[in-house]
Design a protein around this motif. Sequence first.
Motif, PDB file in Angstrom:
ATOM      1  N   GLU A   1       0.824  -1.209   0.000  1.00  0.00           N
ATOM      2  CA  GLU A   1       0.000   0.000   0.000  1.00  0.00           C
ATOM      3  C   GLU A   1       0.861   1.263   0.000  1.00  0.00           C
ATOM      4  N   ASP A   2       1.964   1.234   0.767  1.00  0.00           N
ATOM      5  CA  ASP A   2       2.871   2.386   0.798  1.00  0.00           C
ATOM      6  C   ASP A   2       3.455   2.652  -0.586  1.00  0.00           C
ATOM      7  N   LEU A   3       3.841   1.583  -1.279  1.00  0.00           N
ATOM      8  CA  LEU A   3       4.376   1.726  -2.629  1.00  0.00           C
ATOM      9  C   LEU A   3       3.342   2.338  -3.567  1.00  0.00           C
ATOM     10  N   LEU A   4       2.119   1.854  -3.475  1.00  0.00           N
ATOM     11  CA  LEU A   4       1.065   2.347  -4.349  1.00  0.00           C
ATOM     12  C   LEU A   4       0.797   3.826  -4.098  1.00  0.00           C
ATOM     13  N   GLU A   5       0.717   4.225  -2.849  1.00  0.00           N
ATOM     14  CA  GLU A   5       0.483   5.641  -2.520  1.00  0.00           C
ATOM     15  C   GLU A   5       1.667   6.504  -2.960  1.00  0.00           C
ATOM     16  N   GLY A   6       2.880   5.998  -2.750  1.00  0.00           N
ATOM     17  CA  GLY A   6       4.065   6.732  -3.197  1.00  0.00           C
ATOM     18  C   GLY A   6       4.094   6.872  -4.713  1.00  0.00           C
ATOM     19  N   ALA A   7       3.725   5.813  -5.410  1.00  0.00           N
ATOM     20  CA  ALA A   7       3.702   5.850  -6.875  1.00  0.00           C
ATOM     21  C   ALA A   7       2.655   6.846  -7.371  1.00  0.00           C
ATOM     22  N   LYS A   8       1.521   6.924  -6.707  1.00  0.00           N
ATOM     23  CA  LYS A   8       0.498   7.903  -7.093  1.00  0.00           C
ATOM     24  C   LYS A   8       1.040   9.321  -6.972  1.00  0.00           C
ATOM     25  N   ARG A   9       1.684   9.591  -5.850  1.00  0.00           N
ATOM     26  CA  ARG A   9       2.237  10.940  -5.657  1.00  0.00           C
ATOM     27  C   ARG A   9       3.303  11.252  -6.709  1.00  0.00           C
ATOM     28  N   CYS A  10       4.142  10.277  -7.019  1.00  0.00           N
ATOM     29  CA  CYS A  10       5.176  10.480  -8.043  1.00  0.00           C
ATOM     30  C   CYS A  10       4.554  10.726  -9.417  1.00  0.00           C
ATOM     31  N   LEU A  11       3.530   9.952  -9.758  1.00  0.00           N
ATOM     32  CA  LEU A  11       2.855  10.148 -11.044  1.00  0.00           C
ATOM     33  C   LEU A  11       2.301  11.555 -11.169  1.00  0.00           C
TER      34      LEU A  11
ATOM     35  N   GLU B   1       3.253  14.219  -9.564  1.00  0.00           N
ATOM     36  CA  GLU B   1       4.306  15.236  -9.510  1.00  0.00           C
ATOM     37  C   GLU B   1       5.245  15.174 -10.709  1.00  0.00           C
ATOM     38  N   LYS B   2       5.682  13.959 -11.086  1.00  0.00           N
ATOM     39  CA  LYS B   2       6.717  13.805 -12.105  1.00  0.00           C
ATOM     40  C   LYS B   2       6.239  13.200 -13.415  1.00  0.00           C
ATOM     41  N   GLY B   3       5.103  12.513 -13.363  1.00  0.00           N
ATOM     42  CA  GLY B   3       4.621  11.826 -14.548  1.00  0.00           C
ATOM     43  C   GLY B   3       5.190  10.416 -14.641  1.00  0.00           C
ATOM     44  N   PHE B   4       4.755   9.697 -15.644  1.00  0.00           N
ATOM     45  CA  PHE B   4       5.136   8.298 -15.806  1.00  0.00           C
ATOM     46  C   PHE B   4       6.604   8.146 -16.211  1.00  0.00           C
ATOM     47  N   VAL B   5       7.006   8.856 -17.233  1.00  0.00           N
ATOM     48  CA  VAL B   5       8.347   8.679 -17.812  1.00  0.00           C
ATOM     49  C   VAL B   5       9.450   9.138 -16.860  1.00  0.00           C
ATOM     50  N   ARG B   6       9.242  10.237 -16.163  1.00  0.00           N
ATOM     51  CA  ARG B   6      10.297  10.791 -15.312  1.00  0.00           C
ATOM     52  C   ARG B   6      10.383  10.151 -13.933  1.00  0.00           C
ATOM     53  N   THR B   7       9.397   9.332 -13.554  1.00  0.00           N
ATOM     54  CA  THR B   7       9.430   8.692 -12.238  1.00  0.00           C
ATOM     55  C   THR B   7      10.357   7.487 -12.265  1.00  0.00           C
ATOM     56  N   THR B   8      11.284   7.444 -11.330  1.00  0.00           N
ATOM     57  CA  THR B   8      12.195   6.300 -11.213  1.00  0.00           C
ATOM     58  C   THR B   8      11.764   5.426 -10.039  1.00  0.00           C
ATOM     59  N   ALA B   9      12.295   4.227 -10.017  1.00  0.00           N
ATOM     60  CA  ALA B   9      12.029   3.329  -8.890  1.00  0.00           C
ATOM     61  C   ALA B   9      12.525   3.962  -7.594  1.00  0.00           C
ATOM     62  N   ARG B  10      13.658   4.642  -7.661  1.00  0.00           N
ATOM     63  CA  ARG B  10      14.199   5.299  -6.465  1.00  0.00           C
ATOM     64  C   ARG B  10      13.274   6.421  -5.973  1.00  0.00           C
ATOM     65  N   ASP B  11      12.636   7.131  -6.906  1.00  0.00           N
ATOM     66  CA  ASP B  11      11.661   8.163  -6.514  1.00  0.00           C
ATOM     67  C   ASP B  11      10.525   7.541  -5.713  1.00  0.00           C
ATOM     68  N   ILE B  12      10.024   6.421  -6.196  1.00  0.00           N
ATOM     69  CA  ILE B  12       8.906   5.751  -5.533  1.00  0.00           C
ATOM     70  C   ILE B  12       9.322   5.270  -4.146  1.00  0.00           C
ATOM     71  N   VAL B  13      10.510   4.690  -4.068  1.00  0.00           N
ATOM     72  CA  VAL B  13      11.018   4.193  -2.783  1.00  0.00           C
ATOM     73  C   VAL B  13      11.166   5.352  -1.791  1.00  0.00           C
ATOM     74  N   LYS B  14      11.713   6.448  -2.256  1.00  0.00           N
ATOM     75  CA  LYS B  14      11.886   7.619  -1.391  1.00  0.00           C
ATOM     76  C   LYS B  14      10.528   8.147  -0.922  1.00  0.00           C
ATOM     77  N   GLU B  15       9.580   8.217  -1.835  1.00  0.00           N
ATOM     78  CA  GLU B  15       8.257   8.755  -1.511  1.00  0.00           C
ATOM     79  C   GLU B  15       7.455   7.818  -0.611  1.00  0.00           C
ATOM     80  N   SER B  16       7.700   6.526  -0.727  1.00  0.00           N
ATOM     81  CA  SER B  16       6.906   5.546   0.020  1.00  0.00           C
ATOM     82  C   SER B  16       7.557   5.077   1.314  1.00  0.00           C
TER      83      SER B  16
END
Length: 193
Positions: free
Chosen positions: A5-15, A17-32
């Motif tokens: 769930e944390d990953l999913l919420e972090g990925a939503k915020r990254c999407l 803020e940054k969009g699909f192409v610019r979001t990295t796995a590290r961005d998601i990990v940091k956000e989640s």
Amino acid sequence: MGHREDLLEGAKRCLLEKGFVRTTARDIVKESGTNLASIGYHYGSKDALLTQAFVELVQEWGEAFDPAGARDAEAGGSLERFRGVWTRMLENMDASRPVWAASLEIATQGERVPELRKMMVEAQIEGRSGLVAMFTGLEESTLDERTVRTLGGFYQALLNGLMVQWLFDPASAATADDLTEGLRRVIEGATKG
């Protein structure tokens, strides 16, 4: 919440803020607040996680949008309801802009990422059903496959076209009145003997 769930919420915020192409796995990990390995464990890949996050964002948009007033005041399938639904959608376009921008990015990635394409096809079919319900007032559970494919496809084509127009230039995009008048003219032209 767990890592999934944390990953999913972090990925939503990254999407958003940054969009699909610019979001990295590290961005998601940091956000989640999770770790890189949990992406693969729970979702298989970053792209699959971002796709699931996008699907949920669109579902949340649909649930938040729910034009309850249209269901009570305007007959399902009427031009008044058609105009009312588009009016409410356009009133929410500013808030929805990050979701629509991500939608365009994701559409261009489908050829490169087969798992993304598969998930988006499924989400597209589900979205059509929701649009038919929104415009007609019918319950989704009562809709047959042909109605979802034809009427849902029609509404989805309009929504996607409007979304592109609006993302490029909101001032010149079609309005609810423009769409309603256009539909009226199509009906008029199609029914002339």
